[in-house]
Design a protein around this motif. Structure first.
Motif, PDB file in Angstrom:
ATOM      1  N   ASP A 160       0.815  -1.224   0.000  1.00  0.00           N
ATOM      2  CA  ASP A 160       0.000   0.000   0.000  1.00  0.00           C
ATOM      3  C   ASP A 160       0.849   1.275   0.000  1.00  0.00           C
ATOM      4  O   ASP A 160       0.451   2.292  -0.575  1.00  0.00           O
ATOM      5  N   TYR A 161       1.990   1.218   0.668  1.00  0.00           N
ATOM      6  CA  TYR A 161       2.795   2.445   0.788  1.00  0.00           C
ATOM      7  C   TYR A 161       4.186   2.289   0.171  1.00  0.00           C
ATOM      8  O   TYR A 161       5.070   3.080   0.423  1.00  0.00           O
ATOM      9  N   ASN A 162       4.321   1.217  -0.608  1.00  0.00           N
ATOM     10  CA  ASN A 162       5.540   0.993  -1.372  1.00  0.00           C
ATOM     11  C   ASN A 162       6.793   1.084  -0.493  1.00  0.00           C
ATOM     12  O   ASN A 162       7.692   1.895  -0.743  1.00  0.00           O
ATOM     13  N   ILE A 163       6.822   0.223   0.526  1.00  0.00           N
ATOM     14  CA  ILE A 163       7.959   0.226   1.457  1.00  0.00           C
ATOM     15  C   ILE A 163       9.149  -0.485   0.810  1.00  0.00           C
ATOM     16  O   ILE A 163       9.006  -1.506   0.140  1.00  0.00           O
TER      17      ILE A 163
ATOM     18  N   GLY B 254      19.873  -6.311  -9.751  1.00  0.00           N
ATOM     19  CA  GLY B 254      18.447  -6.620  -9.928  1.00  0.00           C
ATOM     20  C   GLY B 254      17.551  -5.800  -9.040  1.00  0.00           C
ATOM     21  O   GLY B 254      16.648  -6.348  -8.408  1.00  0.00           O
ATOM     22  N   CYS B 255      17.790  -4.514  -8.988  1.00  0.00           N
ATOM     23  CA  CYS B 255      16.945  -3.670  -8.149  1.00  0.00           C
ATOM     24  C   CYS B 255      16.926  -2.243  -8.670  1.00  0.00           C
ATOM     25  O   CYS B 255      17.663  -1.896  -9.586  1.00  0.00           O
ATOM     26  N   THR B 256      16.030  -1.454  -8.074  1.00  0.00           N
ATOM     27  CA  THR B 256      15.991  -0.023  -8.373  1.00  0.00           C
ATOM     28  C   THR B 256      16.457   0.708  -7.121  1.00  0.00           C
ATOM     29  O   THR B 256      16.025   0.379  -6.015  1.00  0.00           O
ATOM     30  N   VAL B 257      17.354   1.683  -7.332  1.00  0.00           N
ATOM     31  CA  VAL B 257      17.879   2.427  -6.183  1.00  0.00           C
ATOM     32  C   VAL B 257      17.273   3.828  -6.166  1.00  0.00           C
ATOM     33  O   VAL B 257      17.216   4.486  -7.199  1.00  0.00           O
ATOM     34  N   VAL B 258      16.781   4.238  -5.014  1.00  0.00           N
ATOM     35  CA  VAL B 258      16.138   5.547  -4.872  1.00  0.00           C
ATOM     36  C   VAL B 258      16.855   6.330  -3.780  1.00  0.00           C
ATOM     37  O   VAL B 258      16.856   5.907  -2.621  1.00  0.00           O
ATOM     38  N   PRO B 259      17.479   7.468  -4.128  1.00  0.00           N
ATOM     39  CA  PRO B 259      18.139   8.255  -3.076  1.00  0.00           C
ATOM     40  C   PRO B 259      17.091   8.828  -2.108  1.00  0.00           C
ATOM     41  O   PRO B 259      16.080   9.370  -2.549  1.00  0.00           O
ATOM     42  N   GLN B 260      17.320   8.639  -0.835  1.00  0.00           N
ATOM     43  CA  GLN B 260      16.470   9.279   0.179  1.00  0.00           C
ATOM     44  C   GLN B 260      17.412   9.804   1.258  1.00  0.00           C
ATOM     45  O   GLN B 260      17.513   9.248   2.347  1.00  0.00           O
ATOM     46  N   PHE B 261      18.130  10.878   0.903  1.00  0.00           N
ATOM     47  CA  PHE B 261      19.127  11.444   1.811  1.00  0.00           C
ATOM     48  C   PHE B 261      18.422  12.078   3.010  1.00  0.00           C
ATOM     49  O   PHE B 261      17.277  12.530   2.911  1.00  0.00           O
ATOM     50  N   TYR B 262      19.130  12.134   4.062  1.00  0.00           N
ATOM     51  CA  TYR B 262      18.576  12.803   5.243  1.00  0.00           C
ATOM     52  C   TYR B 262      19.712  13.340   6.098  1.00  0.00           C
ATOM     53  O   TYR B 262      20.883  13.000   5.894  1.00  0.00           O
ATOM     54  N   TYR B 263      19.350  14.176   7.008  1.00  0.00           N
ATOM     55  CA  TYR B 263      20.303  14.525   8.050  1.00  0.00           C
ATOM     56  C   TYR B 263      19.557  14.620   9.372  1.00  0.00           C
ATOM     57  O   TYR B 263      18.356  14.880   9.418  1.00  0.00           O
ATOM     58  N   ASP B 264      20.292  14.315  10.441  1.00  0.00           N
ATOM     59  CA  ASP B 264      19.711  14.433  11.783  1.00  0.00           C
ATOM     60  C   ASP B 264      20.116  15.789  12.336  1.00  0.00           C
ATOM     61  O   ASP B 264      21.311  16.114  12.400  1.00  0.00           O
TER      62      ASP B 264
ATOM     63  N   ALA C 281      17.333   3.942  -0.726  1.00  0.00           N
ATOM     64  CA  ALA C 281      16.385   2.821  -0.588  1.00  0.00           C
ATOM     65  C   ALA C 281      16.505   1.992  -1.856  1.00  0.00           C
ATOM     66  O   ALA C 281      16.782   2.534  -2.935  1.00  0.00           O
ATOM     67  N   PHE C 282      16.335   0.685  -1.722  1.00  0.00           N
ATOM     68  CA  PHE C 282      16.330  -0.124  -2.941  1.00  0.00           C
ATOM     69  C   PHE C 282      15.105  -1.028  -2.988  1.00  0.00           C
ATOM     70  O   PHE C 282      14.561  -1.420  -1.944  1.00  0.00           O
ATOM     71  N   TYR C 283      14.655  -1.274  -4.199  1.00  0.00           N
ATOM     72  CA  TYR C 283      13.482  -2.112  -4.445  1.00  0.00           C
ATOM     73  C   TYR C 283      13.902  -3.213  -5.416  1.00  0.00           C
ATOM     74  O   TYR C 283      14.373  -2.918  -6.511  1.00  0.00           O
TER      75      TYR C 283
END
Lengths: 811, 235
Positions: free
Chosen positions: A54-57, A80-90, A206-208
């Motif tokens: 539902d939320y594409n985790i 065999g995957c798709t990589v999605v950058p989800q950078f963050y900082y604390d 993140a990778f899918y």
């Protein structure tokens, strides 16, 4: 023509209101609480399970020390995957009156990957807008429109949201406990994200998997290939987490599943106790109605007609109790039960799902049990002849109640003993009832002190005031020249466009950095005092897995390479290649001394066989210790490798190289967090348990009084005062209750230990039962107080036993 | 002439109200002297048991007075009624009403416990012919022995008044005579006043006073000048 006996039913109900009301309330309470909880938990479990779709985790994520280039990403995607950058900082967040040290994990507004759900408000649209996690906002009373300082910049909260991959707010996947009080996720616009200082930016991807149904083993294998591909491309991987190991995604779901197990165990125990109560009540009814049954049988009634008659009322009461219990469970209790989770975890919006398994367990099973026990009880009793019923010869006199008692015992004591022996089977049931009630009481009462104790023990596992976990070995005992050289190199690395640097300065940076010996460890560019350097101690850390004693999951074990004769780990002997295992790890994974055990590095797939010479630490210690030298040999590291500092004095370290800092205070803070989330469960349990305990004791002791009604009436006729009669009857019960409350304690502790172990088989870490002496006293006092109210009711009942009962013809 | 030990005047009792009202006892007036054996005869529903309940302080009267010795029963509250039963009364029931899980001795001890000056239990057990059975439970002895035990329980307090509700109603002829002989002996030995409620007309010959109830009214109250020993009774 309908049975004329039906007319008896309302009267029978009225005359035995206490008994049927107790039975009804017992069923209502048991069904309401268990169905309310299990329905909420199973609905949440389903919501959690559907979240991936539902939320594409993500299937996992990794982080690199520096931003991965396109070639590296391509190399990973080739696995065999798709990589999605989800950078963050604390980054710090504060507002007027906020707690100290609050950190937000800031992401850019997300799209289709690891989707966001807005519970209130909307996504940030302007540079001065921010959205925070729902549970964090709830815990800190943050509302829409509130202004906060995010990384020193003023922002307005415009959204309260849930990130699908942060259902549970774990700042680090290796943390033992989540933290929804001083840690939150946040979303901002792209512009805002860039505007905030990115000194501590985490290059998270993140990778899918292309095949999202890939079996776990194959996925882990593919993930190993990804790590290898990244290394081949020269990337430094600082973090790699498969979604199944991601506590932020799974912890809440595991919790809901684990708690279901606990409630199912409680339900099973409740059902057993209900069975006991039904047996006792059925027997009491038959005994009481013996003459009536005999008369009816003698008049030509069939046994099955009488069985049907005597089953009608318990069945009607049972069905009414089940219906009301479910109605309350589904409508009223499901909300607080759901809040037990929604107050701790950021799940997407809740919806109740009908669950046949829960209905069967909470309703059908108790009802079938009620019907069958009543039926079998009646059938068994109906084997007697009409004459036996008429003569009241259906209750076999037990040998115990017929035994001789020494005449030197005072009459009153002998009388009480007779009451006890006559009702022995009832008292045995009472003992089990008290044991069950006490188990729940003790569980509810022990939870908070247990968390405190756990935190105190965990704090002892942090042997220094500061444990700095590093991303790479950073030397602090370096000269000023070395510091200067590394500072120059760092400036060169972190400058995206070298042309921006003034040429003269650039040359000096090159010259200075050329002094660096690449074979040496990195030097810290910040200065520390000689005292601080002298007391700091290097150590190395690795995380391995090994199977737990219970369940089929692996436990994460932290392996420490420490100094021989360490000033911090001073009770651990790692000299001459010796290894030690923490008490918690030893117990949870059943690892003994000199018993070789295989450990797995889930990222590399490498296995290590380790054997231990001693057990150390507390029940919370989930670590393995060896000397730093042994560590580097076992893990095939360079001789001068290390990955942390233990220090009682704060150290100045380049933030770039600090992975985490652990302090004993953090562990104590954990207790607060756990108490926050567990406090509601403990409270709910006590609310449920006290009435349950009351009803159980009332029903079980009432049968004793009811059986003795005629004798009590004789006593009154003979001239006994009510208080004297109460002394004779109630004191036997009181003594049994008090002795049971105390005698069952060792059994309770063993049972709670088993329950906690069973519960913990679903979680990482080792929590062992700890019951403070005060908790025992509280439990006994609460049990005794509950019984005191029951005793008052019985004394009232004794007062109401009619004198005329003795004058009535008995046969 | 001295005052009767049991002095009843204008005693009334009814159950129910309005149309359902049933007058169970109507204006009963009688006196029984100390140490007398009194037999109360009457058919079922005549009010015998209610009479006994009222004299025993188990139920309140609706009208009239009951005096036992110096105690005016109809003036007493619940607590004092308990004291009255404790001090003055012994009860014997048709179906013995023994506590099933107490031995013969223990059943007697139930009432011994209440008295500041009880009769010695061993002596009582011997005189009741229960010494051999003292450790047995009620279900292990015969009906006659159970009734002896019940009489022992009533007597152990050394009561002034013994109320017996159909004491031989559940017993055969031989055992009934044994029980009545025992009562005769008790009356002689301990001097207590005994009221026996019975259907059995033959029992009247052992009594000093014979009372008859019918439909709640006292229809007969005669002194028996020719009291017969129980052994001479037949029915």
């Amino acid at each position: 023509m309908s049975s004329p006996l039906r007319k008896r039913l309302p009267r029978e109900l009225r005359n035995n209101l206490g008994k049927y009301l107790g039975m009804f309330l017992l069923l209502v309470l048991a069904i309401a609480f268990t169905s309310g909880f299990l329905v909420a938990a199973s609905s949440i479990e389903l919501i959690g399970k559907n979240m991936r779709e539902d939320y594409n985790i993500e299937d996992g994520h990794f982080a690199t020390t520096f931003e991965a280039d396109k070639a590296s990403i391509s190399a990973v995607e080739d696995v065999g995957c798709t990589v999605v950058p989800q950078f963050y900082y604390d980054t710090p967040v504060e507002w007027e009156g906020s707690l100290e040290g609050i950190q937000a994990r800031v992401f850019e507004n997300r799209g289709q990957y690891n989707q966001v759900v807005y519970c209130q408000g909307r996504a940030p649209e302007a540079v001065n807008e921010v959205a925070f996690d729902r549970v964090f906002c709830q815990n800190n009373d943050i509302e829409l429109g509130q202004e906060v300082m995010l990384s020193g910049q003023r922002k307005t909260v415009v959204g309260i949201m849930t990130l699908a991959d942060y259902c549970c707010l774990f700042q680090n996947n290796s943390s033992f406990i989540f933290n929804a009080l001083t840690f939150t996720t946040a979303q901002v616009t792209e512009e805002c994200f860039k505007a905030i200082d990115q000194g501590s930016l985490i290059y998270n991807y993140a990778f899918y998997m292309n095949d999202r149904d890939l079996p776990l083993v194959d996925r882990i294998s593919a993930e190993n290939d990804m790590v290898e591909a990244l290394s081949d491309e020269g990337e430094l991987v600082s973090d790699f987490v498969d979604c199944d190991s991601n506590q932020a995604i799974n912890y809440a779901l595991d919790d809901a599943q684990g708690d279901q197990m606990m409630w199912q165990i409680l339900l099973a125990m409740l059902i057993v106790i209900m069975a006991f109560v039904f047996v006792v009540l059925t027997d009491a009814t038959i005994e009481e109605e013996s003459a009536v049954i005999g008369t009816l049988l003698a008049s030509g009634w069939r046994k099955r007609e009488l069985i049907a008659h005597y089953m009608t009322l318990p069945a009607l009461v049972g069905i009414a109790g089940a219906v009301l219990g479910n109605v309350i469970g589904y409508t009223v209790l499901v909300v607080p039960m759901q809040n037990l989770y929604y107050n701790s975890y950021s799940f997407p919006p809740y919806y109740t799902t009908w669950n046949a398994r829960v209905f069967i367990m909470t309703t059908i099973v108790p009802l079938v049990l009620l019907f069958s026990i009543t039926f079998v009880g009646l059938l068994r009793r109906m084997r007697a002849t009409p004459l036996q019923f008429l003569r009241r010869e259906i209750s076999r006199r037990s040998k115990r109640s017929g035994m001789q008692l020494p005449e030197r015992i005072r009459f009153v004591s002998r009388f009480r003993l007779r009451v006890f022996l006559r009702n022995l089977s009832h008292f045995v049931t009472l003992f089990f009832g008290i044991m069950f009630g006490s188990l729940l009481l003790l569980f509810g009462l022990a939870m908070m002190p247990l968390m405190n104790h756990f935190a105190e023990e965990s704090a002892k596992d942090v042997p220094a005031q500061h444990l700095y976990m590093l991303k790479a070995p950073v030397e602090i005992d370096v000269s000023a020249n070395e510091r200067e050289s590394y500072a120059a190199a760092e400036e060169l690395i972190t400058t995206e466009n070298l042309a921006d640097i003034e040429p003269g300065h650039l040359i000096s940076l090159y010259l200075l950095s050329s002094n660096i010996d690449e074979d040496d460890n990195v030097a810290n560019t910040l200065e520390n005092s000689p005292e601080a350097i002298a007391q700091a101690e290097k150590f190395a850390v690795a995380t391995l897995e090994t199977p737990r004693k219970l369940g089929d999951k692996n436990e994460e074990i932290t392996v420490y390479g420490i100094q021989e004769n360490s000033r911090y780990w001073n009770d651990v002997d790692v000299s001459d290649g010796r290894m030690a295992i923490g008490l918690g790890a030893s117990r949870k994974c059943a690892i003994g001394i000199d018993e070789p055990r295989k450990f797995l590095d889930k990222y590399t797939g490498d296995t290590y066989e380790l054997s231990f010479d001693s057990v150390c630490g507390q029940t919370t210690t989930m670590n393995v210790y060896m000397s730093l030298e042994t560590f580097n040999r076992v893990f095939d590291e360079e001789a001068d490798y290390f990955s942390g500092y233990a220090s009682d004095m704060p150290l100045e370290l380049n933030s770039r190289y600090i992975a985490t800092e652990v302090t004993p205070e953090q562990m104590l803070g954990v207790a607060e967090q756990m108490q926050d989330s567990m406090g509601t469960i403990a409270g709910t349990l006590l609310y449920a348990v006290i009435p349950l305990f009351f009803i159980l004791i009332y029903l079980l002791t009432k049968t004793v009084i009811d059986r003795s009604a005629r004798s009590i009436s004789y006593m009154k006729v003979f001239g006994y005062h009510d208080r004297e009669i109460s002394k004779l009857y109630i004191r036997s019960i009181t003594l049994t209750v008090l002795v049971s409350l105390v005698a069952c304690l060792p059994i309770l502790v063993a049972a709670l230990d088993g329950i906690v172990q069973l519960m913990m088989s679903e979680y990482s870490g080792n929590l062992e039962i700890y019951i403070a002496p005060l908790t025992y006293l509280q439990e006994i006092a609460m049990g005794a107080a509950t019984y005191f109210v029951v005793a008052l009711l019985h004394m009232r009942r004794i007062r109401k036993v009619p004198l005329a009962l003795a004058m009535k013809v008995q046969e | 002439m001295s005052d009767p030990f049991l002095d009843i005047k204008g005693l009334c009792k009814h159950y129910g109200e309005g149309e359902a009202k049933v007058e169970v006892l109507r204006d009963i007036t009688l006196g029984i002297n100390a140490g007398e054996v009194c037999v109360l005869l009457g058919p079922s529903g005549s009010g015998k048991s209610t009479f006994l309940n009222l004299v025993g302080g188990l139920e309140p009267a609706d009208g009239g007075t009951i005096r036992v010795g110096q105690t005016m029963l109809t003036d007493l509250h619940d607590h004092d009624l308990v004291e009255y039963r404790r001090r003055e009364l012994g009860f014997v029931f048709q179906f013995y009403n023994l506590v099933p899980d107490l031995t013969v001795t223990e059943n007697i001890e139930v009432c011994q416990y209440l008295s500041p000056d009880p009769l010695p239990i061993d002596e009582l057990l011997r005189s009741l012919g229960l010494w051999e059975h003292r450790r047995k439970f009620p279900h292990e002895i015969s009906g006659g022995q159970q009734q002896r035990c019940a009489i022992g329980r009533a007597l152990v307090k050394n009561p002034n008044l013994l109320l017996c509700d159909e004491p031989t109603g559940a017993l055969d002829y031989k055992t009934s005579k044994e029980i009545l002989e025992l009562m005769e002996q008790v009356n002689r030995q301990y001097g207590c006043t005994i009221v026996i409620v019975t259907h059995n007309d033959a029992i009247k010959h052992m009594a000093h006073r014979i009372l008859r109830l019918r439909d709640g009214q006292l229809v007969g109250d005669e002194a028996n000048a020719n009291v017969l020993p129980v052994r001479e009774l037949t029915w």
